[in-house]
Design a protein around this motif. Sequence first.
Motif, PDB file in Angstrom:
ATOM      1  N   ILE A 294     -23.361  29.984 -56.897  1.00 50.54           N
ATOM      2  CA  ILE A 294     -24.220  29.586 -58.148  1.00 50.54           C
ATOM      3  C   ILE A 294     -25.449  30.414 -58.380  1.00 50.54           C
ATOM      4  CG2 ILE A 294     -25.268  27.492 -59.125  1.00 50.54           C
ATOM      5  CD1 ILE A 294     -22.143  27.397 -58.836  1.00 50.54           C
ATOM      6  N   LEU A 295     -26.225  30.341 -57.182  1.00 49.92           N
ATOM      7  CA  LEU A 295     -27.404  31.357 -57.480  1.00 49.92           C
ATOM      8  C   LEU A 295     -27.348  32.874 -57.729  1.00 49.92           C
ATOM      9  CD1 LEU A 295     -28.798  29.969 -53.967  1.00 49.92           C
ATOM     10  CD2 LEU A 295     -30.138  29.808 -56.111  1.00 49.92           C
ATOM     11  N   GLU A 296     -26.171  33.273 -57.521  1.00 48.04           N
ATOM     12  CA  GLU A 296     -25.847  34.714 -58.024  1.00 48.04           C
ATOM     13  C   GLU A 296     -25.130  35.003 -59.350  1.00 48.04           C
ATOM     14  OE1 GLU A 296     -23.051  36.716 -55.251  1.00 48.04           O
ATOM     15  OE2 GLU A 296     -23.889  38.741 -55.786  1.00 48.04           O
ATOM     16  N   ASP A 297     -24.760  33.773 -59.883  1.00 53.51           N
ATOM     17  CA  ASP A 297     -24.226  33.758 -61.166  1.00 53.51           C
ATOM     18  C   ASP A 297     -24.910  34.225 -62.427  1.00 53.51           C
ATOM     19  OD1 ASP A 297     -21.442  33.184 -62.472  1.00 53.51           O
ATOM     20  OD2 ASP A 297     -22.683  32.415 -63.901  1.00 53.51           O
ATOM     21  N   GLU A 298     -24.753  35.204 -63.060  1.00 60.23           N
ATOM     22  CA  GLU A 298     -25.501  35.660 -63.980  1.00 60.23           C
ATOM     23  C   GLU A 298     -25.583  34.759 -65.240  1.00 60.23           C
ATOM     24  OE1 GLU A 298     -24.814  39.757 -65.395  1.00 60.23           O
ATOM     25  OE2 GLU A 298     -26.372  39.987 -66.593  1.00 60.23           O
ATOM     26  N   GLU A 299     -24.501  34.302 -65.679  1.00 66.48           N
ATOM     27  CA  GLU A 299     -24.374  33.538 -66.894  1.00 66.48           C
ATOM     28  C   GLU A 299     -25.323  32.173 -66.546  1.00 66.48           C
ATOM     29  OE1 GLU A 299     -20.468  33.153 -68.402  1.00 66.48           O
ATOM     30  OE2 GLU A 299     -20.966  31.283 -69.090  1.00 66.48           O
ATOM     31  N   ILE A 300     -25.145  31.815 -65.661  1.00 67.49           N
ATOM     32  CA  ILE A 300     -25.773  30.598 -65.206  1.00 67.49           C
ATOM     33  C   ILE A 300     -27.345  30.796 -65.115  1.00 67.49           C
ATOM     34  CG2 ILE A 300     -26.382  28.803 -63.230  1.00 67.49           C
ATOM     35  CD1 ILE A 300     -23.453  28.751 -62.750  1.00 67.49           C
ATOM     36  N   ARG A 301     -27.683  31.991 -64.413  1.00 68.64           N
ATOM     37  CA  ARG A 301     -29.175  32.326 -64.527  1.00 68.64           C
ATOM     38  C   ARG A 301     -29.787  32.602 -65.711  1.00 68.64           C
ATOM     39  NH1 ARG A 301     -29.608  36.810 -62.094  1.00 68.64           N
ATOM     40  NH2 ARG A 301     -27.633  37.415 -61.594  1.00 68.64           N
ATOM     41  N   GLU A 302     -29.074  32.998 -66.767  1.00 66.30           N
ATOM     42  CA  GLU A 302     -29.801  33.089 -68.145  1.00 66.30           C
ATOM     43  C   GLU A 302     -30.262  31.625 -68.689  1.00 66.30           C
ATOM     44  OE1 GLU A 302     -27.193  35.219 -70.605  1.00 66.30           O
ATOM     45  OE2 GLU A 302     -26.972  36.986 -69.508  1.00 66.30           O
ATOM     46  N   GLU A 303     -29.434  30.591 -68.720  1.00 65.26           N
ATOM     47  CA  GLU A 303     -29.678  29.453 -69.140  1.00 65.26           C
ATOM     48  C   GLU A 303     -30.578  28.436 -68.046  1.00 65.26           C
ATOM     49  OE1 GLU A 303     -29.299  28.725 -72.065  1.00 65.26           O
ATOM     50  OE2 GLU A 303     -27.725  30.057 -72.914  1.00 65.26           O
ATOM     51  N   PHE A 304     -30.212  28.681 -66.755  1.00 65.46           N
ATOM     52  CA  PHE A 304     -30.820  27.620 -65.725  1.00 65.46           C
ATOM     53  C   PHE A 304     -31.727  28.740 -64.610  1.00 65.46           C
ATOM     54  CE2 PHE A 304     -27.127  25.592 -67.440  1.00 65.46           C
ATOM     55  CZ  PHE A 304     -27.394  24.464 -67.495  1.00 65.46           C
ATOM     56  N   THR A 305     -32.776  27.607 -64.091  1.00 65.16           N
ATOM     57  CA  THR A 305     -33.273  28.467 -63.013  1.00 65.16           C
ATOM     58  C   THR A 305     -32.798  27.275 -61.899  1.00 65.16           C
ATOM     59  OG1 THR A 305     -35.310  29.204 -64.129  1.00 65.16           O
ATOM     60  CG2 THR A 305     -35.477  28.901 -61.771  1.00 65.16           C
ATOM     61  N   VAL A 306     -32.101  28.211 -60.739  1.00 63.84           N
ATOM     62  CA  VAL A 306     -31.199  27.495 -59.854  1.00 63.84           C
ATOM     63  C   VAL A 306     -32.230  27.132 -58.373  1.00 63.84           C
ATOM     64  CG1 VAL A 306     -29.316  27.241 -58.516  1.00 63.84           C
ATOM     65  CG2 VAL A 306     -29.261  28.449 -60.715  1.00 63.84           C
TER      66      VAL A 306
ATOM     67  N   ASP B  89     -34.726  28.119 -68.840  1.00 62.25           N
ATOM     68  CA  ASP B  89     -35.828  27.122 -69.151  1.00 62.25           C
ATOM     69  C   ASP B  89     -35.469  25.745 -68.391  1.00 62.25           C
ATOM     70  OD1 ASP B  89     -37.106  28.703 -70.916  1.00 62.25           O
ATOM     71  OD2 ASP B  89     -36.020  27.960 -72.553  1.00 62.25           O
ATOM     72  N   VAL B  90     -34.093  25.500 -67.987  1.00 59.84           N
ATOM     73  CA  VAL B  90     -33.550  24.226 -67.173  1.00 59.84           C
ATOM     74  C   VAL B  90     -33.567  24.392 -65.957  1.00 59.84           C
ATOM     75  CG1 VAL B  90     -31.970  22.408 -67.496  1.00 59.84           C
ATOM     76  CG2 VAL B  90     -32.197  23.834 -69.276  1.00 59.84           C
ATOM     77  N   PRO B  91     -34.304  23.632 -65.096  1.00 58.03           N
ATOM     78  CA  PRO B  91     -34.127  23.602 -63.515  1.00 58.03           C
ATOM     79  C   PRO B  91     -32.802  22.920 -63.332  1.00 58.03           C
ATOM     80  CG  PRO B  91     -35.914  22.142 -64.492  1.00 58.03           C
ATOM     81  CD  PRO B  91     -35.257  22.711 -65.571  1.00 58.03           C
ATOM     82  N   LEU B  92     -32.069  23.522 -62.245  1.00 57.86           N
ATOM     83  CA  LEU B  92     -30.772  23.010 -61.873  1.00 57.86           C
ATOM     84  C   LEU B  92     -30.952  23.060 -60.457  1.00 57.86           C
ATOM     85  CD1 LEU B  92     -27.898  22.256 -61.880  1.00 57.86           C
ATOM     86  CD2 LEU B  92     -27.016  24.796 -61.745  1.00 57.86           C
ATOM     87  N   VAL B  93     -30.896  21.704 -59.727  1.00 58.60           N
ATOM     88  CA  VAL B  93     -31.205  21.629 -58.432  1.00 58.60           C
ATOM     89  C   VAL B  93     -29.976  21.343 -57.899  1.00 58.60           C
ATOM     90  CG1 VAL B  93     -32.690  19.860 -56.706  1.00 58.60           C
ATOM     91  CG2 VAL B  93     -33.566  20.563 -58.907  1.00 58.60           C
ATOM     92  N   CYS B  94     -29.833  21.931 -56.729  1.00 60.91           N
ATOM     93  CA  CYS B  94     -28.422  21.784 -56.094  1.00 60.91           C
ATOM     94  C   CYS B  94     -28.547  21.186 -54.554  1.00 60.91           C
ATOM     95  CB  CYS B  94     -27.768  23.197 -55.834  1.00 60.91           C
ATOM     96  SG  CYS B  94     -27.398  23.846 -57.698  1.00 60.91           S
ATOM     97  N   LEU B  95     -27.846  20.356 -54.381  1.00 62.05           N
ATOM     98  CA  LEU B  95     -27.635  19.495 -53.036  1.00 62.05           C
ATOM     99  C   LEU B  95     -26.410  19.776 -52.203  1.00 62.05           C
ATOM    100  CD1 LEU B  95     -28.822  16.022 -54.688  1.00 62.05           C
ATOM    101  CD2 LEU B  95     -30.459  17.975 -54.048  1.00 62.05           C
ATOM    102  N   HIS B  96     -26.665  20.073 -51.034  1.00 65.53           N
ATOM    103  CA  HIS B  96     -25.398  20.619 -50.178  1.00 65.53           C
ATOM    104  C   HIS B  96     -24.971  19.297 -49.480  1.00 65.53           C
ATOM    105  CE1 HIS B  96     -28.181  19.439 -46.479  1.00 65.53           C
ATOM    106  NE2 HIS B  96     -29.070  20.262 -46.975  1.00 65.53           N
ATOM    107  N   THR B  97     -23.888  19.557 -48.652  1.00 65.61           N
ATOM    108  CA  THR B  97     -23.038  18.403 -48.036  1.00 65.61           C
ATOM    109  C   THR B  97     -23.735  17.975 -46.855  1.00 65.61           C
ATOM    110  OG1 THR B  97     -21.520  20.114 -47.175  1.00 65.61           O
ATOM    111  CG2 THR B  97     -21.075  19.473 -49.378  1.00 65.61           C
TER     112      THR B  97
END
Lengths: 125, 296
Positions: free
Chosen positions: B56-68, B37-45
Motif C-alpha cells: 500500500i505504501l508503495e502503490d503510486e496511484e494510492i500515493r497520489e490521492e492519499f498520504t499513507v 491530501d487525505v491521510p490514510l492510517v493503516c493498522l496491522h494485525t
Amino acid sequence: MPEFPSAEWANEVVRAANDDPQFARLARHAHATVLFEFGDQSVAFALDDGTVESREPSDFAGWDVALRAPMETWEKYLSESPEPFYNDLRSVWTQHDMTIEGDVVTAFQYWATLKRLVANFEVAR
Amino acid sequence: MTGRENGYHEPAEGRYVWLEFDGEEYRTYYEKAGTGDVPLVCLHTAGADSREYRHILEDEEIREEFTVYAFDMPWHGRSYPALETEWWEEDYELTTDFYAGFVMHFARTLGLDDAVVMGCSMGGEIVLELAAEYGDELDAVIGLETTDFVPGEERGYLGDLIDILRHPEIDQERFRPEWILGLQAPASPEHRKRETWWIYSQAGHGVYAGDIHFYAQEWDAREKVSNIDTEECGVHFLTGEYDFSGRPEDTTRVAERIDGSTLEIMDDMGHFPVVENPEAFLEYLRPVLSDVLDAR
C-alpha cells in the motif's frame, strides 16, 4: 496409486516424507507416535528425529496424538482445490469435525511437522 | 525476481515519534509515503507490524490521492513497550480502550485531520470502535476481515490457546506462524504467504497472546455497531472468502447492522489480504478508495 487409506498407501506416505527435505527439516528432534483415523480405518506414523515410519494398529500399543475425522472430511481437506475452511489442519479441526486427542502440547510442538506429514498424504494419493 | 532495479528505493520513509498516552511514553515507529491530501492510517494485525502494508505504501496511484501512514502499535515491530515502566514484570494484554485511544492519539499528534483508517483482523475490529466513538474526527474506516465478535472456540482461539502461546515447551517462533499460515487462501502466492509467516515468526514473546486477548476474548461490539453513523464516518468492509477467523458471514452480519456501509467478499482471499495477495487485494481496494474520495 494405492488405495487410500491402506497399508500400501501408508508405505507410500513414508517413502514420500522420508524423501522430502522439508519434512526432514520440520521433523528434526521430533519423537512421537501420531494416530490418523479415517472414518473406521486408522494408521499411525512414528516420528523419529527427521524420519517417519508407519505403524499398523496391531503394531503399536499407544499414541501421543490422534487426529480423527470422517473420510468425507479428509477427502475435502486433501483435495487439490479445497473449499473454504477445508484448506488447513486448523480449519478442519476448528470449523469441521476433525478431533485432536492426546497430548495437546505435543500436537502444538509438532504442528508444522504434522502439517508437512499430511501434505505428503496428498503426494501418496 | 521482483523487477526492481538494484538501488531502487521504495517511497516509504520510516520515523520514530514519542507519544505520551495514558500516562506513559511510547517510542512509536511509523512509515509514511505519498503526497495526497487525505491521510490514510493503516493498522496491522495481531502480533504483527506495519511491514504488512508495504504494498500500500508503495502503490503510486494510492500515493497520489492519499498520504499513507502505517505505524507499529506499542510492543509490536520497532515500537517498544513503555520503556520506563517495569513492562517485563507483567503479561501484555491489549484492550479496546487502549487500542482505540492510541490510534486516535497517533492521528491527533501527527495532525491527521479527517483521516481514513484501514485495519485488518484486530485492526478490522477496532475500526468499528473508532467509527462508533470517534466518527466525528474521521472521514471513513475500511475494515478488512472485520467482525464485531469472535466466538473463540469456533474459530480456533481455544480456551487454552493463550496458554499455548506462552508455553515454555513450545517453539513460538515456529508455532505462531504455522498457526496463522493456513488462514490464507490456497490460491494466494506462496511467496507472499510466507511473508506473513516471516512476520509472525518475529513478534515479542507473549505479544500475539496479548493481542488475542483483545481480538477473541474482550472484543464485543455487537450492540455498539448499530449506532455507527455512516453519514458522519463512512464504513466499508472487505473480507476474504477463505478467512475462517473473521468469516464472510461475520462481516456480513456486521454490515447488515450498519446502515450505509458497504461490503465486498473477496474471492480466493484469506485473512491477510494486504500481504498474501496484494495485487488481487488492490483490485478490491481501489473502488473503495474511490468511493471514499467521492464522498468527501
